[in-house]
Design a protein around this motif. Sequence first.
Motif, PDB file in Angstrom:
ATOM      1  N   LYS A 436       0.795  -1.221   0.018  1.00  0.00           N
ATOM      2  CA  LYS A 436      -0.035   0.121   0.022  1.00  0.00           C
ATOM      3  C   LYS A 436       0.849   1.357  -0.054  1.00  0.00           C
ATOM      4  N   PHE A 437       0.513   2.236  -0.981  1.00  0.00           N
ATOM      5  CA  PHE A 437       1.367   3.258  -0.871  1.00  0.00           C
ATOM      6  C   PHE A 437       0.401   4.798  -0.865  1.00  0.00           C
ATOM      7  N   GLN A 438       1.057   5.789  -0.446  1.00  0.00           N
ATOM      8  CA  GLN A 438       0.308   6.920  -0.481  1.00  0.00           C
ATOM      9  C   GLN A 438       1.211   7.989  -1.103  1.00  0.00           C
ATOM     10  N   LYS A 439       0.172   8.848  -1.849  1.00  0.00           N
ATOM     11  CA  LYS A 439       1.054   9.977  -2.721  1.00  0.00           C
ATOM     12  C   LYS A 439       1.049  11.205  -1.898  1.00  0.00           C
ATOM     13  N   SER A 440       2.234  11.893  -1.994  1.00  0.00           N
ATOM     14  CA  SER A 440       2.443  13.202  -0.992  1.00  0.00           C
ATOM     15  C   SER A 440       1.503  13.985  -1.374  1.00  0.00           C
ATOM     16  N   LEU A 441       1.262  15.014  -0.764  1.00  0.00           N
ATOM     17  CA  LEU A 441       0.202  16.203  -1.050  1.00  0.00           C
ATOM     18  C   LEU A 441       1.035  17.469  -1.889  1.00  0.00           C
ATOM     19  N   SER A 442       2.305  17.246  -1.939  1.00  0.00           N
ATOM     20  CA  SER A 442       3.084  18.227  -2.764  1.00  0.00           C
ATOM     21  C   SER A 442       3.648  17.653  -3.828  1.00  0.00           C
TER      22      SER A 442
END
Length: 442
Positions: A436-442
């Motif tokens: 599972k990956f999460q993409k950064s907000l910036s």
Amino acid sequence: MFYPKTPFLGKGLLLENEILKVHSSALPQLLPWLCQTPRITTYRINTLRTDVADYKAKLQNQLSERYGPKAPKVFGLPELPEMLCIAPLDTSADVGYEDCLKQLIVDTSCGAALLRGAHIFAPGVLAMETGTQLQEMVNVFADLPGKCKKGTATRYSCDEKIFLGVGQVLMQRHQLYNNNKEQPPSGIAVRMLTNVSGVPTLGDLSDEDALLQNLPSIVCVRVLAPQPGERVLDMCAAPGNKTTHIAELMGNVGTVIALDNSGSRVRGMQSKLANYSCIAAHQFDATKAWDENGSGICMKPPYASSSFDRILLDAPCSGLGNRPQLSCNIKQVKVLQSYPHIQRSLFSQAVPLLRPGGVLVYSTCTVTEAECEQLVAWALRRFPQLELVDATPKLGSPGLPLPDLDAAQCELLQRFGPSAANRVKHLDTVGFFIAKFQKSLS
């Protein structure tokens, strides 16, 4: 007669060196495990239609009618409230082989399904002896070397066929081998009464209320954790089982886009998706799903950047986590090595399609490092905007150690392998991998 403890290997195939290429500490357990049958049967309940407790009672009644006081128990796991498990039968007494019965031969694919509780469908029957009658009991064998000619009418003599169980004949030779290409035989040819694996011989009880599905596949969508109102992409959706699970967890509220590059597979899953208003399915090559110059929200592919809140990439893979492996046909090493290339191409489309802060789940039904941990290590190097996060609920084992993945990162992964290694002990499943990956907000 024998039941294999290691796969029957095609001539010249070195499974350990050329295919699996897994960490040396895992290999001794992995090979015999791949040949064994997962003993737990799992159904995912459609909670939009029925109550899990009600379906549990229905399932237990069916088992009681079939097995009486020796019926296996139905139970759940708190981490997966929409799932029910059927325990294996008590196998203290061996399944009887009777010399007086005729023999029926099936291919290894059919044999593997049989050992997981399926009945025998017509296409899987290789040989049936002349004079076999309707309702007659037969000994069922699998042809490991694949040398049995379709339609054989005499007893198949082979030292490498294995006894699988006893079944009752529902179709005769003239129905199985009618040579009608326009209407090939279909339906259940033999109803299994017993098998050597201890898995209940129920066939597939799937209906609109519940679906026969492997436990790790259910975990996979729980890890994705789709929420009502979100926009979710299932990049390689067929046959649609995970797609419908996504829709159910979303309460059928939001948008689920299901892509598959095969028109026949998309058509095949339409009836399964028809009851979910939030799902839109398209025949489309997901390696071209990102429209670099696109803008706004589109319903049809390709899609603009940041179009999705969550993406499931259940990637095409070598499928070497499927169990039991009754035989291992020769696969060209080049074919096996092609899967990571496809997986990377899909991954490279998924990342720009994901909105900042969005979640991407990568999964495969295989056990090779190249398609699992090594793919994760590559993704983290290639896409610094991605962070590896905890793949919860965690029922499988941590990932295998690699030079490019530290121990903390391996703990975030989920690999389903030999039961003793899983976080939930004695959980007997197919081989599977989840990151599972999460993409950064910036």
